[in-house]
Design a protein around this motif. Structure first.
Motif, PDB file in Angstrom:
ATOM      1  N   PHE A 146       0.817  -1.214   0.000  1.00  0.00           N
ATOM      2  CA  PHE A 146       0.000   0.000   0.000  1.00  0.00           C
ATOM      3  C   PHE A 146       0.854   1.269   0.000  1.00  0.00           C
ATOM      4  CE2 PHE A 146      -2.516  -3.276   2.257  1.00  0.00           C
ATOM      5  CZ  PHE A 146      -3.565  -3.372   1.369  1.00  0.00           C
ATOM      6  N   GLY A 147       2.182   1.082  -0.062  1.00  0.00           N
ATOM      7  CA  GLY A 147       3.079   2.227  -0.085  1.00  0.00           C
ATOM      8  C   GLY A 147       3.421   2.783   1.285  1.00  0.00           C
ATOM      9  N   ARG A 148       3.019   2.065   2.366  1.00  0.00           N
ATOM     10  CA  ARG A 148       3.296   2.544   3.717  1.00  0.00           C
ATOM     11  C   ARG A 148       4.645   2.035   4.190  1.00  0.00           C
ATOM     12  NH1 ARG A 148      -2.261   0.058   5.992  1.00  0.00           N
ATOM     13  NH2 ARG A 148      -1.025  -1.757   5.323  1.00  0.00           N
ATOM     14  N   MET A 149       5.383   2.899   4.907  1.00  0.00           N
ATOM     15  CA  MET A 149       6.649   2.474   5.487  1.00  0.00           C
ATOM     16  C   MET A 149       6.384   1.389   6.521  1.00  0.00           C
ATOM     17  SD  MET A 149       9.989   3.237   5.400  1.00  0.00           S
ATOM     18  CE  MET A 149      10.316   4.992   5.208  1.00  0.00           C
ATOM     19  N   SER A 150       7.092   0.278   6.421  1.00  0.00           N
ATOM     20  CA  SER A 150       6.900  -0.850   7.315  1.00  0.00           C
ATOM     21  C   SER A 150       8.251  -1.400   7.740  1.00  0.00           C
ATOM     22  CB  SER A 150       6.080  -1.953   6.628  1.00  0.00           C
ATOM     23  OG  SER A 150       4.821  -1.463   6.211  1.00  0.00           O
ATOM     24  N   ALA A 151       8.215  -2.284   8.723  1.00  0.00           N
ATOM     25  CA  ALA A 151       9.439  -2.886   9.241  1.00  0.00           C
ATOM     26  C   ALA A 151       9.336  -4.397   9.192  1.00  0.00           C
ATOM     27  CB  ALA A 151       9.697  -2.415  10.670  1.00  0.00           C
ATOM     28  N   THR A 152      10.472  -5.056   9.047  1.00  0.00           N
ATOM     29  CA  THR A 152      10.547  -6.507   9.123  1.00  0.00           C
ATOM     30  C   THR A 152      11.810  -6.907   9.870  1.00  0.00           C
ATOM     31  OG1 THR A 152      10.666  -8.577   7.866  1.00  0.00           O
ATOM     32  CG2 THR A 152      11.657  -6.633   6.844  1.00  0.00           C
TER      33      THR A 152
END
Length: 259
Positions: free
Chosen positions: A57-63
């Motif tokens: 969705f184009g959102r900054m995320s973390a893994t």
């Protein structure tokens, strides 16, 4: 303060829990670590190392799955597929594939990488800050390669095609040798990212190799004679071709040089 930039590995504090994951913070910005992106249990107040990327969705995320390939760091990514109007999608070890733009790929899509092929890439940002894959340049390949042994003639090498042009294909072998196969030595042009095997025909002063996909002359003659023999068997021991036939006729029927 760690800056929250896609493509980087940062250490963040676990701030709070949510139904679908945990929110991490650097003290100024918060970012979601989804439950699916956790590789181990974490607690509020704990510091965790994560890789930052944009989700679908184009959102900054973390893994917590840290890939080898990052901003400014090269590694091998496996191709998952491609789209003619976009480019190739590469798995770098996280849940979202990275796009290698068609501008990075060969002009002719017939030699584009297919699923299972591998590309040596790094990550870059576009003007909007989105992550894209970028193929390694010749200088990068040269820096990561090593010279082949002096006695290399007729040695067999295997490796991935990292660049392909009309004049020939460029390969980095499993051992790290830079190899070049001229268009006259490759028969069919391999795909970018394809795993190939070749025979060394020359070692250059810088330690790189010239290689060939073609068999030894005698092996080729044996193969060609088998093709002609089988054709004659089908036609009752005769055929309408001879030394008077044109090179084009021979190539069209047998896919071999008249010579």
């Amino acid at each position: 303060m760690n800056s929250l930039i896609a493509g980087k590995v940062v250490t963040l504090r676990v701030d709070r829990r949510a139904e679908f994951g945990h929110f991490l913070t650097n003290g100024h910005e918060d970012i979601l670590l989804h439950n699916n992106e956790k590789t181990t249990d974490i607690k509020i107040g704990e510091e965790v190392e994560v890789f930052l990327y944009h989700d679908k969705f184009g959102r900054m995320s973390a893994t917590m799955s840290i890939p080898e390939i990052r901003l400014g760091v090269y590694g091998w990514g496996e191709v998952e597929g491609s789209r003619r109007n976009l480019g190739a999608f590469v798995n770098i070890g996280i849940s979202k594939d990275v796009l290698v733009s068609l501008d990075e790929l060969p002009l002719h899509s017939k030699v584009w990488p297919k699923k299972g092929d591998r590309l040596y890439i790094t990550l870059v940002h576009d003007k909007s800050g989105r992550l894209f894959g970028k193929l390694a340049t010749e200088e990068v390949i040269k820096d990561m390669s090593k010279p082949a042994p002096e006695k290399s003639y007729n040695m067999r090498v295997k490796g991935y095609v990292y660049r392909t042009k009309k004049v020939g294909s460029f390969i980095i072998s499993d051992e790290g040798y830079r190899c070049f196969v001229h268009e006259n030595e490759r028969g069919k042009e391999p795909r970018l990212g394809e795993y190939v095997e070749a025979r060394v025909i020359d070692r250059k002063e810088d330690g790189s190799l010239n290689v060939s996909f073609l068999p030894f002359k005698q092996e080729k003659m044996d193969e060609d004679s088998e093709i002609i023999w089988n054709y004659m068997q089908i036609r009752g021991g005769a055929m309408p071709y001879s030394d008077k036939s044109s090179p084009d006729e021979i190539m069209e029927q047998f896919e071999m040089s008249k010579a």
